[in-house]
Scaffold this motif. Structure first.
Motif, short mmCIF file in Angstrom:
data_model
loop_
_atom_site.label_atom_id
_atom_site.label_comp_id
_atom_site.label_asym_id
_atom_site.label_seq_id
_atom_site.Cartn_x
_atom_site.Cartn_y
_atom_site.Cartn_z
N SER A 27 51.95 8.10 38.33
CA SER A 27 52.34 8.81 39.56
C SER A 27 51.11 9.31 40.31
CB SER A 27 53.23 10.00 39.23
OG SER A 27 54.41 9.55 38.65
N GLU A 28 50.13 9.82 39.56
CA GLU A 28 48.95 10.40 40.19
C GLU A 28 48.10 9.34 40.90
OE1 GLU A 28 50.21 11.54 37.39
OE2 GLU A 28 50.61 13.60 38.05
N ARG A 29 48.18 8.10 40.42
CA ARG A 29 47.43 7.03 41.09
C ARG A 29 47.86 6.91 42.53
NH1 ARG A 29 47.88 2.29 36.65
NH2 ARG A 29 46.95 3.53 35.01
N ILE A 30 49.18 6.93 42.73
CA ILE A 30 49.72 6.76 44.08
C ILE A 30 49.50 8.03 44.90
CG2 ILE A 30 51.86 6.34 45.38
CD1 ILE A 30 52.72 4.67 42.83
N ILE A 31 49.79 9.17 44.30
CA ILE A 31 49.64 10.43 45.05
C ILE A 31 48.17 10.64 45.45
CG2 ILE A 31 49.81 12.96 44.86
CD1 ILE A 31 52.26 12.63 43.19
N ALA A 32 47.25 10.38 44.53
CA ALA A 32 45.83 10.64 44.80
C ALA A 32 45.35 9.84 46.00
CB ALA A 32 45.00 10.28 43.57
N VAL A 33 45.73 8.57 46.04
CA VAL A 33 45.27 7.69 47.12
C VAL A 33 45.86 8.14 48.46
CG1 VAL A 33 45.36 5.31 47.94
CG2 VAL A 33 44.94 5.78 45.54
N ILE A 34 47.07 8.66 48.45
CA ILE A 34 47.67 9.13 49.71
C ILE A 34 47.11 10.52 50.07
CG2 ILE A 34 49.85 9.72 50.88
CD1 ILE A 34 51.29 7.89 48.89
N PHE A 35 46.95 11.35 49.03
CA PHE A 35 46.61 12.75 49.29
C PHE A 35 45.23 12.93 49.91
CE2 PHE A 35 44.41 16.58 47.89
CZ PHE A 35 45.25 17.56 48.40
N LEU A 36 44.23 12.31 49.29
CA LEU A 36 42.84 12.62 49.68
C LEU A 36 42.57 12.40 51.17
CD1 LEU A 36 40.41 13.85 48.33
CD2 LEU A 36 39.54 11.57 47.94
N PRO A 37 42.88 11.22 51.73
CA PRO A 37 42.61 11.05 53.17
C PRO A 37 43.41 12.01 54.05
CG PRO A 37 43.69 9.10 52.26
CD PRO A 37 43.38 9.99 51.12
N LEU A 38 44.67 12.26 53.65
CA LEU A 38 45.50 13.16 54.48
C LEU A 38 44.98 14.61 54.42
CD1 LEU A 38 49.13 11.81 53.84
CD2 LEU A 38 47.73 11.55 55.88
N PHE A 39 44.51 15.00 53.25
CA PHE A 39 43.95 16.35 53.09
C PHE A 39 42.73 16.52 54.01
CE2 PHE A 39 40.93 19.13 50.72
CZ PHE A 39 41.66 20.31 50.78
N LEU A 40 41.88 15.49 54.00
CA LEU A 40 40.68 15.55 54.86
C LEU A 40 41.07 15.56 56.33
CD1 LEU A 40 38.31 13.14 52.90
CD2 LEU A 40 38.06 15.61 53.18
N LEU A 41 42.12 14.81 56.64
CA LEU A 41 42.58 14.73 58.04
C LEU A 41 43.13 16.09 58.51
CD1 LEU A 41 42.99 12.50 60.26
CD2 LEU A 41 45.36 12.41 59.50
N ILE A 42 43.92 16.72 57.67
CA ILE A 42 44.53 18.00 58.05
C ILE A 42 43.46 19.08 58.27
CG2 ILE A 42 45.99 19.90 57.18
CD1 ILE A 42 47.71 17.75 55.83
N TYR A 43 42.47 19.08 57.39
CA TYR A 43 41.43 20.12 57.50
C TYR A 43 40.13 19.53 58.06
CZ TYR A 43 44.74 22.76 54.70
OH TYR A 43 45.87 23.39 54.26
N LYS A 44 40.25 18.57 58.98
CA LYS A 44 39.06 17.85 59.46
C LYS A 44 38.06 18.79 60.16
CE LYS A 44 41.10 15.98 63.73
NZ LYS A 44 42.46 16.59 63.63
N ASN A 45 38.58 19.77 60.88
CA ASN A 45 37.67 20.68 61.60
C ASN A 45 36.76 21.42 60.64
OD1 ASN A 45 38.81 19.91 63.98
ND2 ASN A 45 40.30 21.59 64.02
N TYR A 46 37.32 21.82 59.52
CA TYR A 46 36.53 22.55 58.52
C TYR A 46 35.55 21.61 57.82
CZ TYR A 46 35.51 24.90 54.11
OH TYR A 46 34.87 25.44 53.02
N PHE A 47 36.06 20.45 57.41
CA PHE A 47 35.20 19.56 56.62
C PHE A 47 34.14 18.86 57.47
CE2 PHE A 47 38.75 19.76 53.49
CZ PHE A 47 38.00 20.28 52.45
N LEU A 48 34.37 18.76 58.79
CA LEU A 48 33.34 18.17 59.65
C LEU A 48 32.10 19.07 59.69
CD1 LEU A 48 35.37 16.66 62.64
CD2 LEU A 48 33.89 15.43 61.03
#
Lengths: 549, 166
Positions: free
Chosen positions: A190-211
């Motif tokens: 399960s984590e294989r699928i969640i991890a691949v979806i989660f990481l890019p979306l997490f970065l996208l949501i908090y892009k202002n901070y991570f930039l």
């Protein structure tokens, strides 16, 4: 002074919750579930084999995935199981200890996650309640008492979420979060699928901070990709997708419609709070993943969620709520809670919010405390009755309990050759090998010879014959086995009364499991009587020449 | 506070109460209290397990009979209740899948805005459903009311400035 007292109280309560969690997970762990499932013994024997030879039971050096009974097992649990097996030997408890440890650790990690998630005014109460719900919920106790890779997966996944959450304040921790997220992909599917979806979306949501904090993101993403390389290494072999093909929808379904249907099934309160029934991978008789009484705080929790969590952090939570049912929804089984443990952890979060929301009802505090104490005691009593009484007995056939009892019985037949029928349970041979600590080098040699495809392959056989010296575990061959002096063991379907009479078998012993459902019977063969009873013409066609003449 | 937050849910609870009362007109599901043969065997087997595990605490007849009978009734009752919480029942046609976001949004909005006491009332009503005969038209239509209501609320959430008072 007051603050210090609160801190002291909080630590004491947390300690009590963790100890309660440990007790519920460790108590009688070798006896309930009664027996050992084939997936458990597979992890156990592979760990034992790795410990002694550096290879798994097929002689493969440090595998990326462990080939096992028609499929592949994620590797992390097996590698971790080496430690308790080294310390405590080849017992049922020792292979389950990894799960016990990580199941208890999840309670502690959950507490720290909640400390960082909720608004500071409510965080102490909510963190303790959230940790308590993880500690006492049937689903988390159940899988912490089993060799369940998903239990390991959810713990590492939640640990990664903790670091991602804190990384929103201390960006360097993004690296550790990425490392743990990637590690969780080696723990469970399960984590294989969640991890691949989660990481890019997490970065996208908090892009202002991570930039503004690019360096940790670049290092973290690199760590993540490096750790994903083993998956890529075997990506084309068929082994990586073998499990998904095995449990997927099949070719006759429309993917989109089937996915939505499954998503609804995994989001249904009916499957989260109610007994799933014996046909639906139930947790324990009469129990769903959570106690039914938790359904009220669950709905209250949805109502209060945004009151207790900051707007910025709730985005992370929403992302998790949406993506967590996806892996389970990609499988075709009716409902399988192990695949939805990440989602169920989030449900526990909502329930804890509901409980704290309940304390805001205009009722005298004494009534609230009494109600909460009643819920706690009722939950524990329900769990005891369901799990330690009913489940212990009713699940015994699924955990091969009778075959574990057989081990001690076989000591009475030290000089006999023994055949145990494995026609309906491919796990019997490995169960014997694990519990007797059978020589791994010898077993590797015998099992490797039976491989019909490369180690990493889309074609994996379910049944194998086990030759453990004087004990052979395989399907009974009625044309040969009855013409040799030996003990034949099988259940009532494998050796019927009619067959016993026809082949002149003498009943040596009978064994039942806890529920009396599986009845194993051991017969000694009588080749001479069998041959004498045969027709003269048949004697020449059978194995009787050497016996009679 | 937008118009949607001011939606008066009082009448929804009234309609639900009437609906549940109507279901009781059909009578109480007597099957809940009658054990079939399989259940009798299971009760006997389980009493053996309890006896083994709980020893003298279980052998006293009143507790034994109370536990075994209560357990069978409870199991059947909760199996019936389970239907009310099964999302698949609410989306019985494939076309309704299109309404899922709308209904989830409406459902969330409903939970967010109703009072705690009202929410507890709704849960009690759902639990009362377990005692009713649920194989008739009334039973099935239990699912239509919230679906229709949440769809409306979801639509309103999207056009959140529209006013509606039910």
């Amino acid at each position: 002074m007051e603050k210090q007292k609160d801190l002291y109280m909080k630590r004491i309560l947390l300690l009590i919750i963790v100890m309660l969690a440990l007790f519920l997970r460790l108590y009688d762990v070798g006896k309930v579930p009664a027996g050992i499932h084939r997936d458990e013994e597979s992890h156990g024997y592979n760990a034992f084999s790795l410990l002694n030879t550096g290879k798994d039971r097929y002689g493969e050096s440090f595998p990326i995935l462990f080939r096992s009974f028609g499929s592949y097992q994620p590797p992390l649990y097996t590698y971790l199981a080496v430690i308790p097996i080294k310390l405590f030997g080849n017992t049922i408890q020792s292979v389950r200890l990894v799960s016990v440890f990580f199941g208890t650790a999840l309670v502690l990690i959950t507490f720290f996650f909640a400390q960082n998630l909720f608004k500071s005014k409510y965080k102490d109460g909510l963190s303790l309640v959230f940790a308590l719900i993880i500690a006492i919920s049937p689903i988390f106790i159940y899988f912490s008492r089993l060799v369940a890779e998903g239990n390991l997966g959810v713990t590492i996944f939640v640990a990664s979420m903790l670091f991602f959450l804190v990384s929103l304040r201390k960006s360097k921790l993004f690296i550790l979060g990425s490392f743990l997220l990637a590690l969780s992909t080696h723990a469970y599917y399960s984590e294989r699928i969640i991890a691949v979806i989660f990481l890019p979306l997490f970065l996208l949501i908090y892009k202002n901070y991570f930039l503004k904090n690019k360096t940790p993101v670049i290092i973290g993403a690199t760590v993540f990709m490096i750790m994903m390389l083993p998956h890529l290494w075997i990506a084309t072999s068929g082994a990586l997708t073998r499990r998904l093909i095995e449990v997927g929808y099949g070719n006759d379904k429309i993917f989109f419609l089937e996915f939505i249907k499954r998503y609804l099934i995994y989001s249904s309160p009916s499957n989260i709070f109610f007994d799933l029934g014996p046909s639906l991978n139930r947790v324990s008789p009469g129990l769903g993943p959570f106690y039914m009484i938790f359904i009220a705080p669950f709905f209250l929790g949805i109502k209060y969620l945004k009151y207790f969590i900051d707007k910025e952090k709730i985005k992370l939570l929403l992302l998790l709520i949406i993506i967590s049912p996806i892996p389970a929804s990609l499988t075709g089984d009716s409902y399988y809670p192990l695949r939805a443990l990440d989602q169920l952890w989030l449900v526990a979060l909502v329930i804890s919010v509901g409980f704290i929301g309940f304390t805001r009802v205009n009722l005298p505090s004494k009534i609230i405390v009494i109600t909460l104490c009643f819920i706690l005691l009722h939950s524990l009593a329900t769990f005891y009755v369901s799990y330690f009484v009913l489940f212990k007995y009713e699940a015994a056939p699924y955990y091969g309990n009778a075959y574990v009892s057989l081990m001690s019985n076989l000591r009475n037949y030290k000089d006999s050759k023994i055949i145990i029928d494995s026609g309906r349970d491919p796990g019997i041979g490995l169960r014997m090998a694990y519990l007797t600590a059978y020589n791994p080098l010898d077993l590797q040699h015998k099992l490797r010879a039976q491989l019909k495809s490369p180690y990493y392959s889309g074609e994996v056989e379910l049944y194998e014959d086990y030759d453990l010296g004087r004990i052979q575990i395989r399907a009974i061959n009625w044309y040969q086995d009855i013409y040799k002096e030996q003990i034949i063991i099988g259940d009532t379907l494998a050796i019927s009364d009619q067959q016993a009479e026809e082949h002149h078998l003498k009943l040596e012993f009978e064994l039942t499991d806890l529920s009396n459902a599986t009845k194993l019977r051991g017969f000694s063969t009588n080749p001479l009587a069998k041959c004498q009873s045969l027709d003269r013409r048949l004697i020449w066609e059978s194995k009787c020449q050497g016996i009679l003449y | 506070m937008n118009a949607l937050d001011r939606v008066n849910h009082f009448w929804v609870e009234v309609i639900l109460c009437i609906f549940v009362l109507l279901l009781f007109v059909n009578g109480i599901d007597e099957n809940l209290f009658i054990k079939n043969d399989v259940e009798k065997i299971q009760t006997y087997q389980r009493s053996e397990y309890f006896s083994k595990e709980l020893g003298i605490f279980y052998r006293r007849p009143p507790i034994k009979y109370y536990l075994s009978d209560f357990e069978v009734v409870a199991t059947k009752y909760f199996a019936k209740i389970r239907r009310s919480f099964d999302l698949e029942n609410y989306f019985s046609s494939k076309l309704s899948y299109l309404l899922i976001p709308l209904i989830f949004l409406g459902g969330y909005n409903y939970l967010k805005n109703i009072g705690k006491e009202q929410l507890i009332l709704v849960i009690i009503l759902i639990f009362l459903l377990g005692f009713t005969k649920s194989t008739d038209l009334f039973g099935v239509s239990v699912f239509y009311l919230p679906v229709a209501y949440f769809s409306i609320l979801g639509s309103l959430r999207i056009w959140k400035n529209k006013k509606i008072y039910i």
